[in-house]
Design an enzyme around this catalytic site. Structure first.
Site, mmCIF file in Angstrom:
data_model
loop_
_atom_site.group_PDB
_atom_site.id
_atom_site.type_symbol
_atom_site.label_atom_id
_atom_site.label_comp_id
_atom_site.label_asym_id
_atom_site.label_seq_id
_atom_site.Cartn_x
_atom_site.Cartn_y
_atom_site.Cartn_z
ATOM 1 N N TYR A 22 12.283 -7.425 9.057
ATOM 2 C CA TYR A 22 12.850 -8.271 8.017
ATOM 3 C C TYR A 22 14.174 -8.920 8.442
ATOM 4 O O TYR A 22 15.211 -8.727 7.816
ATOM 5 C CB TYR A 22 13.021 -7.466 6.715
ATOM 6 C CG TYR A 22 11.686 -7.101 6.111
ATOM 7 C CD1 TYR A 22 11.029 -7.987 5.254
ATOM 8 C CD2 TYR A 22 11.066 -5.901 6.438
ATOM 9 C CE1 TYR A 22 9.784 -7.673 4.732
ATOM 10 C CE2 TYR A 22 9.811 -5.584 5.920
ATOM 11 C CZ TYR A 22 9.186 -6.466 5.063
ATOM 12 O OH TYR A 22 7.952 -6.154 4.553
ATOM 13 N N TYR A 150 5.254 0.711 -2.747
ATOM 14 C CA TYR A 150 5.206 0.089 -1.424
ATOM 15 C C TYR A 150 4.082 0.752 -0.629
ATOM 16 O O TYR A 150 4.023 1.974 -0.549
ATOM 17 C CB TYR A 150 6.534 0.256 -0.672
ATOM 18 C CG TYR A 150 6.461 -0.313 0.724
ATOM 19 C CD1 TYR A 150 6.568 -1.690 0.938
ATOM 20 C CD2 TYR A 150 6.206 0.512 1.821
ATOM 21 C CE1 TYR A 150 6.443 -2.223 2.211
ATOM 22 C CE2 TYR A 150 6.087 -0.025 3.104
ATOM 23 C CZ TYR A 150 6.206 -1.388 3.287
ATOM 24 O OH TYR A 150 6.074 -1.920 4.551
ATOM 25 N N ASP A 251 -1.206 7.678 -1.320
ATOM 26 C CA ASP A 251 -0.523 7.233 -0.115
ATOM 27 C C ASP A 251 0.644 8.199 0.140
ATOM 28 O O ASP A 251 1.697 8.084 -0.479
ATOM 29 C CB ASP A 251 -0.036 5.789 -0.323
ATOM 30 C CG ASP A 251 0.779 5.260 0.847
ATOM 31 O OD1 ASP A 251 1.120 6.058 1.746
ATOM 32 O OD2 ASP A 251 1.088 4.050 0.851
ATOM 33 N N LYS A 280 3.662 7.986 9.285
ATOM 34 C CA LYS A 280 5.075 8.318 9.505
ATOM 35 C C LYS A 280 5.313 9.662 10.200
ATOM 36 O O LYS A 280 5.251 9.717 11.415
ATOM 37 C CB LYS A 280 5.839 8.181 8.185
ATOM 38 C CG LYS A 280 5.996 6.709 7.803
ATOM 39 C CD LYS A 280 7.052 6.468 6.744
ATOM 40 C CE LYS A 280 7.453 5.012 6.676
ATOM 41 N NZ LYS A 280 6.881 4.260 5.574
HETATM 42 C C1 LIG Z 1 5.959 3.094 5.542
HETATM 43 C C2 LIG Z 1 4.897 3.145 4.532
HETATM 44 C C3 LIG Z 1 3.681 2.463 4.699
HETATM 45 C C4 LIG Z 1 3.410 1.571 5.886
HETATM 46 O O1 LIG Z 1 3.424 2.266 7.081
HETATM 47 P P1 LIG Z 1 3.636 1.455 8.475
HETATM 48 O O2 LIG Z 1 3.458 2.502 9.513
HETATM 49 O O3 LIG Z 1 5.012 0.895 8.420
HETATM 50 O O4 LIG Z 1 2.595 0.409 8.526
HETATM 51 C C5 LIG Z 1 2.717 2.598 3.715
HETATM 52 N N1 LIG Z 1 2.931 3.366 2.631
HETATM 53 C C6 LIG Z 1 4.084 4.037 2.431
HETATM 54 C C7 LIG Z 1 4.245 4.876 1.224
HETATM 55 C C8 LIG Z 1 5.110 3.942 3.365
HETATM 56 O O5 LIG Z 1 6.265 4.576 3.149
#
Ligand SMILES: *Cc1c(COP(=O)(O)O)cnc(C)c1O
Length: 434
Positions: A22, A150, A251, A280
Site C-alpha cells: 500500500y 478483512y 478465516d 500467517k
Molecule cells: C492477512 C490476512 C489474510 C490475507 O493473507 P495474505 O497472506 O496476506 O494473502 C486473510 N485473512 C486474514 C484474516 C488476514 O489477517
C-alpha cells in the site's frame, strides 16, 4: 556493515523502483533497512536493534532465526527445495497435513495447501460454490459476512472485505456483490446482547436461498479495524448456518496458532467451521504458506459430481520447504507453554494499556490474548509516528487511527514493557503522531 553511500544508493533504488504494501512510487514514507533478525530483535543497517511488536504481521510467533526452525529448513533444502504437486507427493506435505488434521476438530480432515492467506480464502470460497453446484443448488453463489472484516487482497477475498474500509470503491464494478451484516458490538469479555445478531439473521432469513457460505474472522477482526467480539455471536452464526443449510467458513489466518489464547479462536465459542483458512503463523513466519481445511462431506460431494475434481492448483502448492518449517513450527508451539505466555502478555497489556483510556485522544483500548490495540480519535501521521517508535528502539506499525501490537510469544516481560512504554509515551503526546 555497508558503507553509507552504498546504503543510500540502495534505499534510493528501493524508493523509486519497489512497491511496498500500500505505497506509492516514489515512496514518500521512509522504509527502514533490516540486515538481520534474531529472537524479538530486528537489526537495522545502522546497527540499531528494535524490539519487534508486530511479529511481522502476526506470523513470527517463535521469534526470528530460531535454531529449530532453521534446522527444519536446512534439512529439507538438502533433499529438495520444491517439486510440483500435480501427480507427485512428498513426506513434508503428508506430515503437515496429518498434523493439521490432528490439531483441528475431528470434522476437518481434508487439506488444500496454497501459497498465501488470500489464496486460502479464494480456495475456501471456491469450495463453497463448487459444493452447492454439485448439490444442484446453483442459485447459492453469494457470501454473507460482517462489516469491518478483512480477508485478503485478491478479488474474491476483496469482495468480502469491509465495503467502506476495503477496496470496494475502486473495484466495485468488478467485484461480486455479497451481503454484509452489521458487525457485532458485544465485546469478547462483555455480556452478550441478542440484538447483535439481528442484522445477520435478517439477511439470512431473506436471502438464504442465494447464500452459499458465511465467512468470518472469529473473535478478532484484523486489518479491517482490529475489533474484538463476543464468542456468543459465533455460536448464533453457527446455529443459523445449520438452520438454513449455509456453510461456515472461518478465516483464522490472523488468529490461528494461539494468538487469542486458544490454539484457534473458534474453540472459545465451542463451534466447528465447515471450512477453515490458515496462514500467517502457520510457518512461524518463515515462508509463505496457507491451508484450507474442510470436511469429509464437502470433499466427497465436490469429488463425486461433475467436473469431479476441485478446480484449483497453484504452481508452488505444498512447497516442501514451507511444509517442513510449518510442521516444525507447530511442533515447537505444542512443545512450549504458549498458552501461559500468551496469557502473560495479555495480563501485562491489560495492566498497562487499559489505564490510558483516560487520555482524551484515546477512543478505545482492546486486548485479546497477545494482541493489544489503542484506537485513537484521529488518524496518525504514519512517517512521523514510525520514526518515534524507531527512536525508542521499538518496531510498531500503526495504520489509520490504530496503534496496535501482536508480538512474538517469546517476548520477555521487560521487552514487552519497552514496547508498551513506547506506545504510551507516543500516544500521550499528540505532537509525536499528528
Ligand atoms: C492477512 C490476512 C489474510 C490475507 O493473507 P495474505 O497472506 O496476506 O494473502 C486473510 N485473512 C486474514 C484474516 C488476514 O489477517
Amino acid at each position: 556493515m555497508k558503507n553509507l553511500s552504498q546504503l543510500d544508493d540502495e534505499l534510493a533504488y528501493d524508493k523509486h523502483h519497489i512497491w511496498h504494501p500500500y505505497t506509492a512510487i516514489p515512496n514518500p514514507v521512509p522504509v527502514y533497512p533490516v540486515v538481520a533478525a534474531k529472537g524479538v530483535y530486528l537489526t537495522l543497517a545502522n546497527g540499531k536493534q528494535l524490539i519487534d511488536g508486530m511479529a511481522s504481521w502476526w506470523s513470527v510467533i517463535h521469534g526470528y532465526n530460531h535454531p529449530y526452525l532453521n534446522q527444519a529448513i536446512h534439512a529439507q533444502v538438502d533433499k529438495m527445495a520444491h517439486i510440483m504437486f500435480g501427480g507427485l507427493t512428498h513426506a513434508p506435505a503428508i506430515k503437515l497435513a496429518r498434523l493439521l488434521v490432528e490439531i483441528t476438530p475431528i470434522e476437518l480432515e481434508k487439506v488444500f495447501f496454497s501459497d498465501s492467506g488470500s489464496v486460502a480464502v479464494e480456495v475456501a470460497i471456491k469450495m463453497a460454490i463448487q459444493y452447492w453446484q454439485a448439490v444442484g443448488k446453483v442459485e447459492k453463489q453469494k457470501l454473507l459476512t460482517i462489516r469491518r472484516g478483512y480477508h485478503g487482497d485478491t478479488f474474491g477475498a476483496m469482495a468480502v472485505c469491509d465495503p467502506v474500509n476495503g477496496m470496494h470503491n475502486l473495484f466495485s464494478h468488478l467485484l461480486p456483490q455479497h451481503f454484509f451484516a452489521d458487525e457485532p458490538q458485544s465485546r469478547t469479555d462483555a455480556e452478550w446482547n441478542e440484538t447483535d445478531i439481528a442484522s445477520f439473521k435478517a439477511i439470512l432469513t431473506q436471502h438464504h436461498n442465494e447464500i452459499a457460505a458465511v465467512i468470518l474472522e472469529p473473535l478478532l477482526q484484523g486489518a479491517g479495524g482490529m475489533r474484538v467480539y463476543c464468542p456468543t455471536y459465533l455460536r448464533r452464526v453457527r446455529q443459523l448456518c445449520d438452520k438454513y443449510e449455509i456453510l461456515l467458513i472461518l478465516d483464522e489466518i490472523a488468529t490461528g496458532f494461539g494468538r487469542t489464547g486458544s490454539l484457534f479462536a473458534f474453540e472459545q465459542a465451542n463451534i466447528v467451521p465447515d471450512i477453515l483458512c490458515l496462514g500467517k503463523a502457520l510457518t512461524g513466519g518463515y515462508m509463505s504458506l496457507a491451508a484450507t481445511l474442510t470436511t469429509q462431506k464437502i470433499s466427497e460431494i465436490i469429488s463425486s459430481n461433475p467436473p469431479g475434481v476441485f478446480m484449483h492448483g497453484p504452481t508452488f502448492m505444498a512447497n516442501p520447504l514451507a511444509c517442513s518449517v510449518a510442521t516444525a513450527s507447530i511442533q515447537l508451539l505444542l512443545d512450549t507453554p504458549w498458552q501461559q505466555r500468551v496469557m502473560q502478555i495479555e495480563t501485562q497489556l491489560k495492566k498497562f494499556l487499559l489505564p490510558i483510556i483516560s487520555l482524551p485522544q484515546v477512543a478505545d483500548i482492546r486486548i485479546l490474548g497477545a494482541v493489544g490495540v489503542i484506537e485513537l480519535k484521529e488518524v496518525i501521521n504514519m512517517a512521523k509516528i514510525q520514526a518515534e517508535f524507531v527512536k525508542r528502539e521499538v518496531w510498531v506499525r500503526p495504520f489509520k487511527n490504530l496503534v496496535y501490537i501482536m508480538p512474538p510469544y517469546i517476548i520477555k516481560e521487560a521487552e514487552l514493557m519497552q514496547v508498551i512504554n513506547a506506545m504510551i509515551e507516543i500516544v500521550s503526546d499528540k505532537n509525536l503522531w499528528q
